[in-house]
Design a protein around this motif. Structure first.
Motif: not given
Length: 384
Positions: A66-68, A84-90, A240-242, A273-278
């Motif tokens: 999610f981005f905001s 921004g938001s953290k992500v990890k790839y394995e 949404s985005l892929e 898009l982060d719904p909480v932030a909106v």
């Protein structure tokens, strides 16, 4: 064999004498018979391919991002938490055969989408580590080096890495809400965008990690951050985005007959898009004003339409016919009450007899004000 008959032979060859330089095998076929025939040997050639029994799989943690937050420039970034938001790839490479020693000719690659098509940041790479592939308890180095902006690493991740503890999944971070928000139409919200280097919608940097040797498995860890500012500027109007990350294994060798099966994988991450932030941002005053003006305009159009259709025209109905009566004024001296007062006698009417009435429905009176009497002494009947 009878005339015209055919026989098919299948040969199973052993690979014990085949080396990595072997590219072709030649088998000589010679037919012998007791009949007098001129038979010549026939050579059959078989090409040799070396197949590495490797498989590669990948996963993203988490699979939804999610981005905001607020839009910040590259120069305003100090720590990775500002991105921004953290992500990890394995990415895991499994060896289903014997132990391999590639002498650095095999590489595990990950195509990291770090920019969108216009050059803005997409995913910022922080750390890349290869576990296995270098020998027991050795971690390999990959190139190029990540963290090009030299941002400060999160203290929690650094402490876990120094203590050798596995990373614990924590709650999703909530960046501070943005102060600039614009409404998005429902038509634009239906868009779905795919960011993929293979399709040309993103630019990738390739991190290559050499695989010198590994027995069973090698795991590539890549930590990164979603660049919120780019998504706020470019993709706030999408549903949404892929984001697609690709990984594969390549071999840099002069061997032309080397084959890799299942040597690539695709990792998909969904971004919203982060719904909480909106909800926290609220609606600005000018949006409320536009909505109010639009409501008044719609109301005025409805009133005009109803007026054109005659909705406000008052209905007139004809008045009901009321019977008309004519009043006759009787002089005081002709009234019965006056005569009774004058003579002192009460004149009684014979209510059992019909009164004689004139055309105006009033009784016919004699000259003294009494009803006119007939020959029998009774009042004359009324006539129409």
């Amino acid at each position: 064999m009878k005339r015209g008959a055919q026989v098919t032979f299948y040969l199973i060859l052993s690979t014990s004498g085949i080396t990595i330089e072997t590219t072709e095998l030649e088998v000589e076929l010679l037919l012998a018979t007791i009949s007098e025939q001129e038979l010549r040997p026939v050579s059959a050639r078989a090409r040799v391919f070396i197949e590495l029994p490797l498989s590669i799989t990948g996963v993203a943690i988490p699979q939804q991002l999610f981005f905001s937050g607020v839009v910040r420039g590259e120069s305003a970034m100090r720590s990775e938490r500002d991105v921004g938001s953290k992500v990890k790839y394995e990415v895991t490479v499994s060896n289903h055969g014997q132990s391999l020693s590639t002498l650095g000719s095999a590489f595990l690659n990950i195509m990291w989408p770090h920019e969108i098509a216009n050059g803005k940041w997409l995913q910022y790479p922080m750390r890349v580590e290869l576990e296995g592939g270098q020998g027991p308890r050795q971690k390999g180095l990959c190139s190029p080096r990540p963290n090009a902006l030299y941002l400060d690493v999160d203290s929690r991740d650094r402490r876990q890495r120094e203590l050798g503890q596995p990373e614990q999944p924590g709650p999703r971070e909530q960046p501070e809400p943005s102060t600039s928000w614009w409404p998005v139409s429902s038509a634009e919200k239906k868009k779905n965008i795919t960011l993929d280097c293979a399709r040309g919608t993103a630019n990738c940097v390739v991190f290559s990690c050499p695989l010198y040797r590994f027995d069973r498995a090698a795991v590539l860890h890549v930590w990164g951050r979603l660049w919120n500012s780019t998504f706020l500027e470019e993709y706030s109007a999408v549903k949404s985005l892929e984001v697609i990350v690709r990984a594969n294994i390549t071999v840099k060798s002069s061997i032309k007959n080397l084959l890799l099966t299942d040597a690539s994988t695709v990792i998909l991450v969904m971004v919203y898009l982060d719904p909480v932030a909106v909800v926290a941002e609220g609606v600005p005053w000018w949006v409320i004003l536009l909505a109010l003006l639009a409501g008044l305009l719609v109301l005025a159009l409805l009133v005009l339409l109803m007026w054109k259709m005659g909705f406000f025209t008052r209905a007139w109905y004809p008045e009901a016919a009321v019977p008309q009566y004519h009043m006759v004024k009787v002089p005081r001296e002709d009234r019965q009450q006056f005569k009774e007062e004058k003579t002192g006698m009460i004149l009684r009417n014979n209510w059992g007899s019909t009164r004689r009435e004139g055309p105006d429905m009033y009784p016919i009176l004699a000259g003294d004000g009494q009803p006119e009497l007939g020959p029998d002494g009774h009042p004359l009947p009324s006539t129409a």
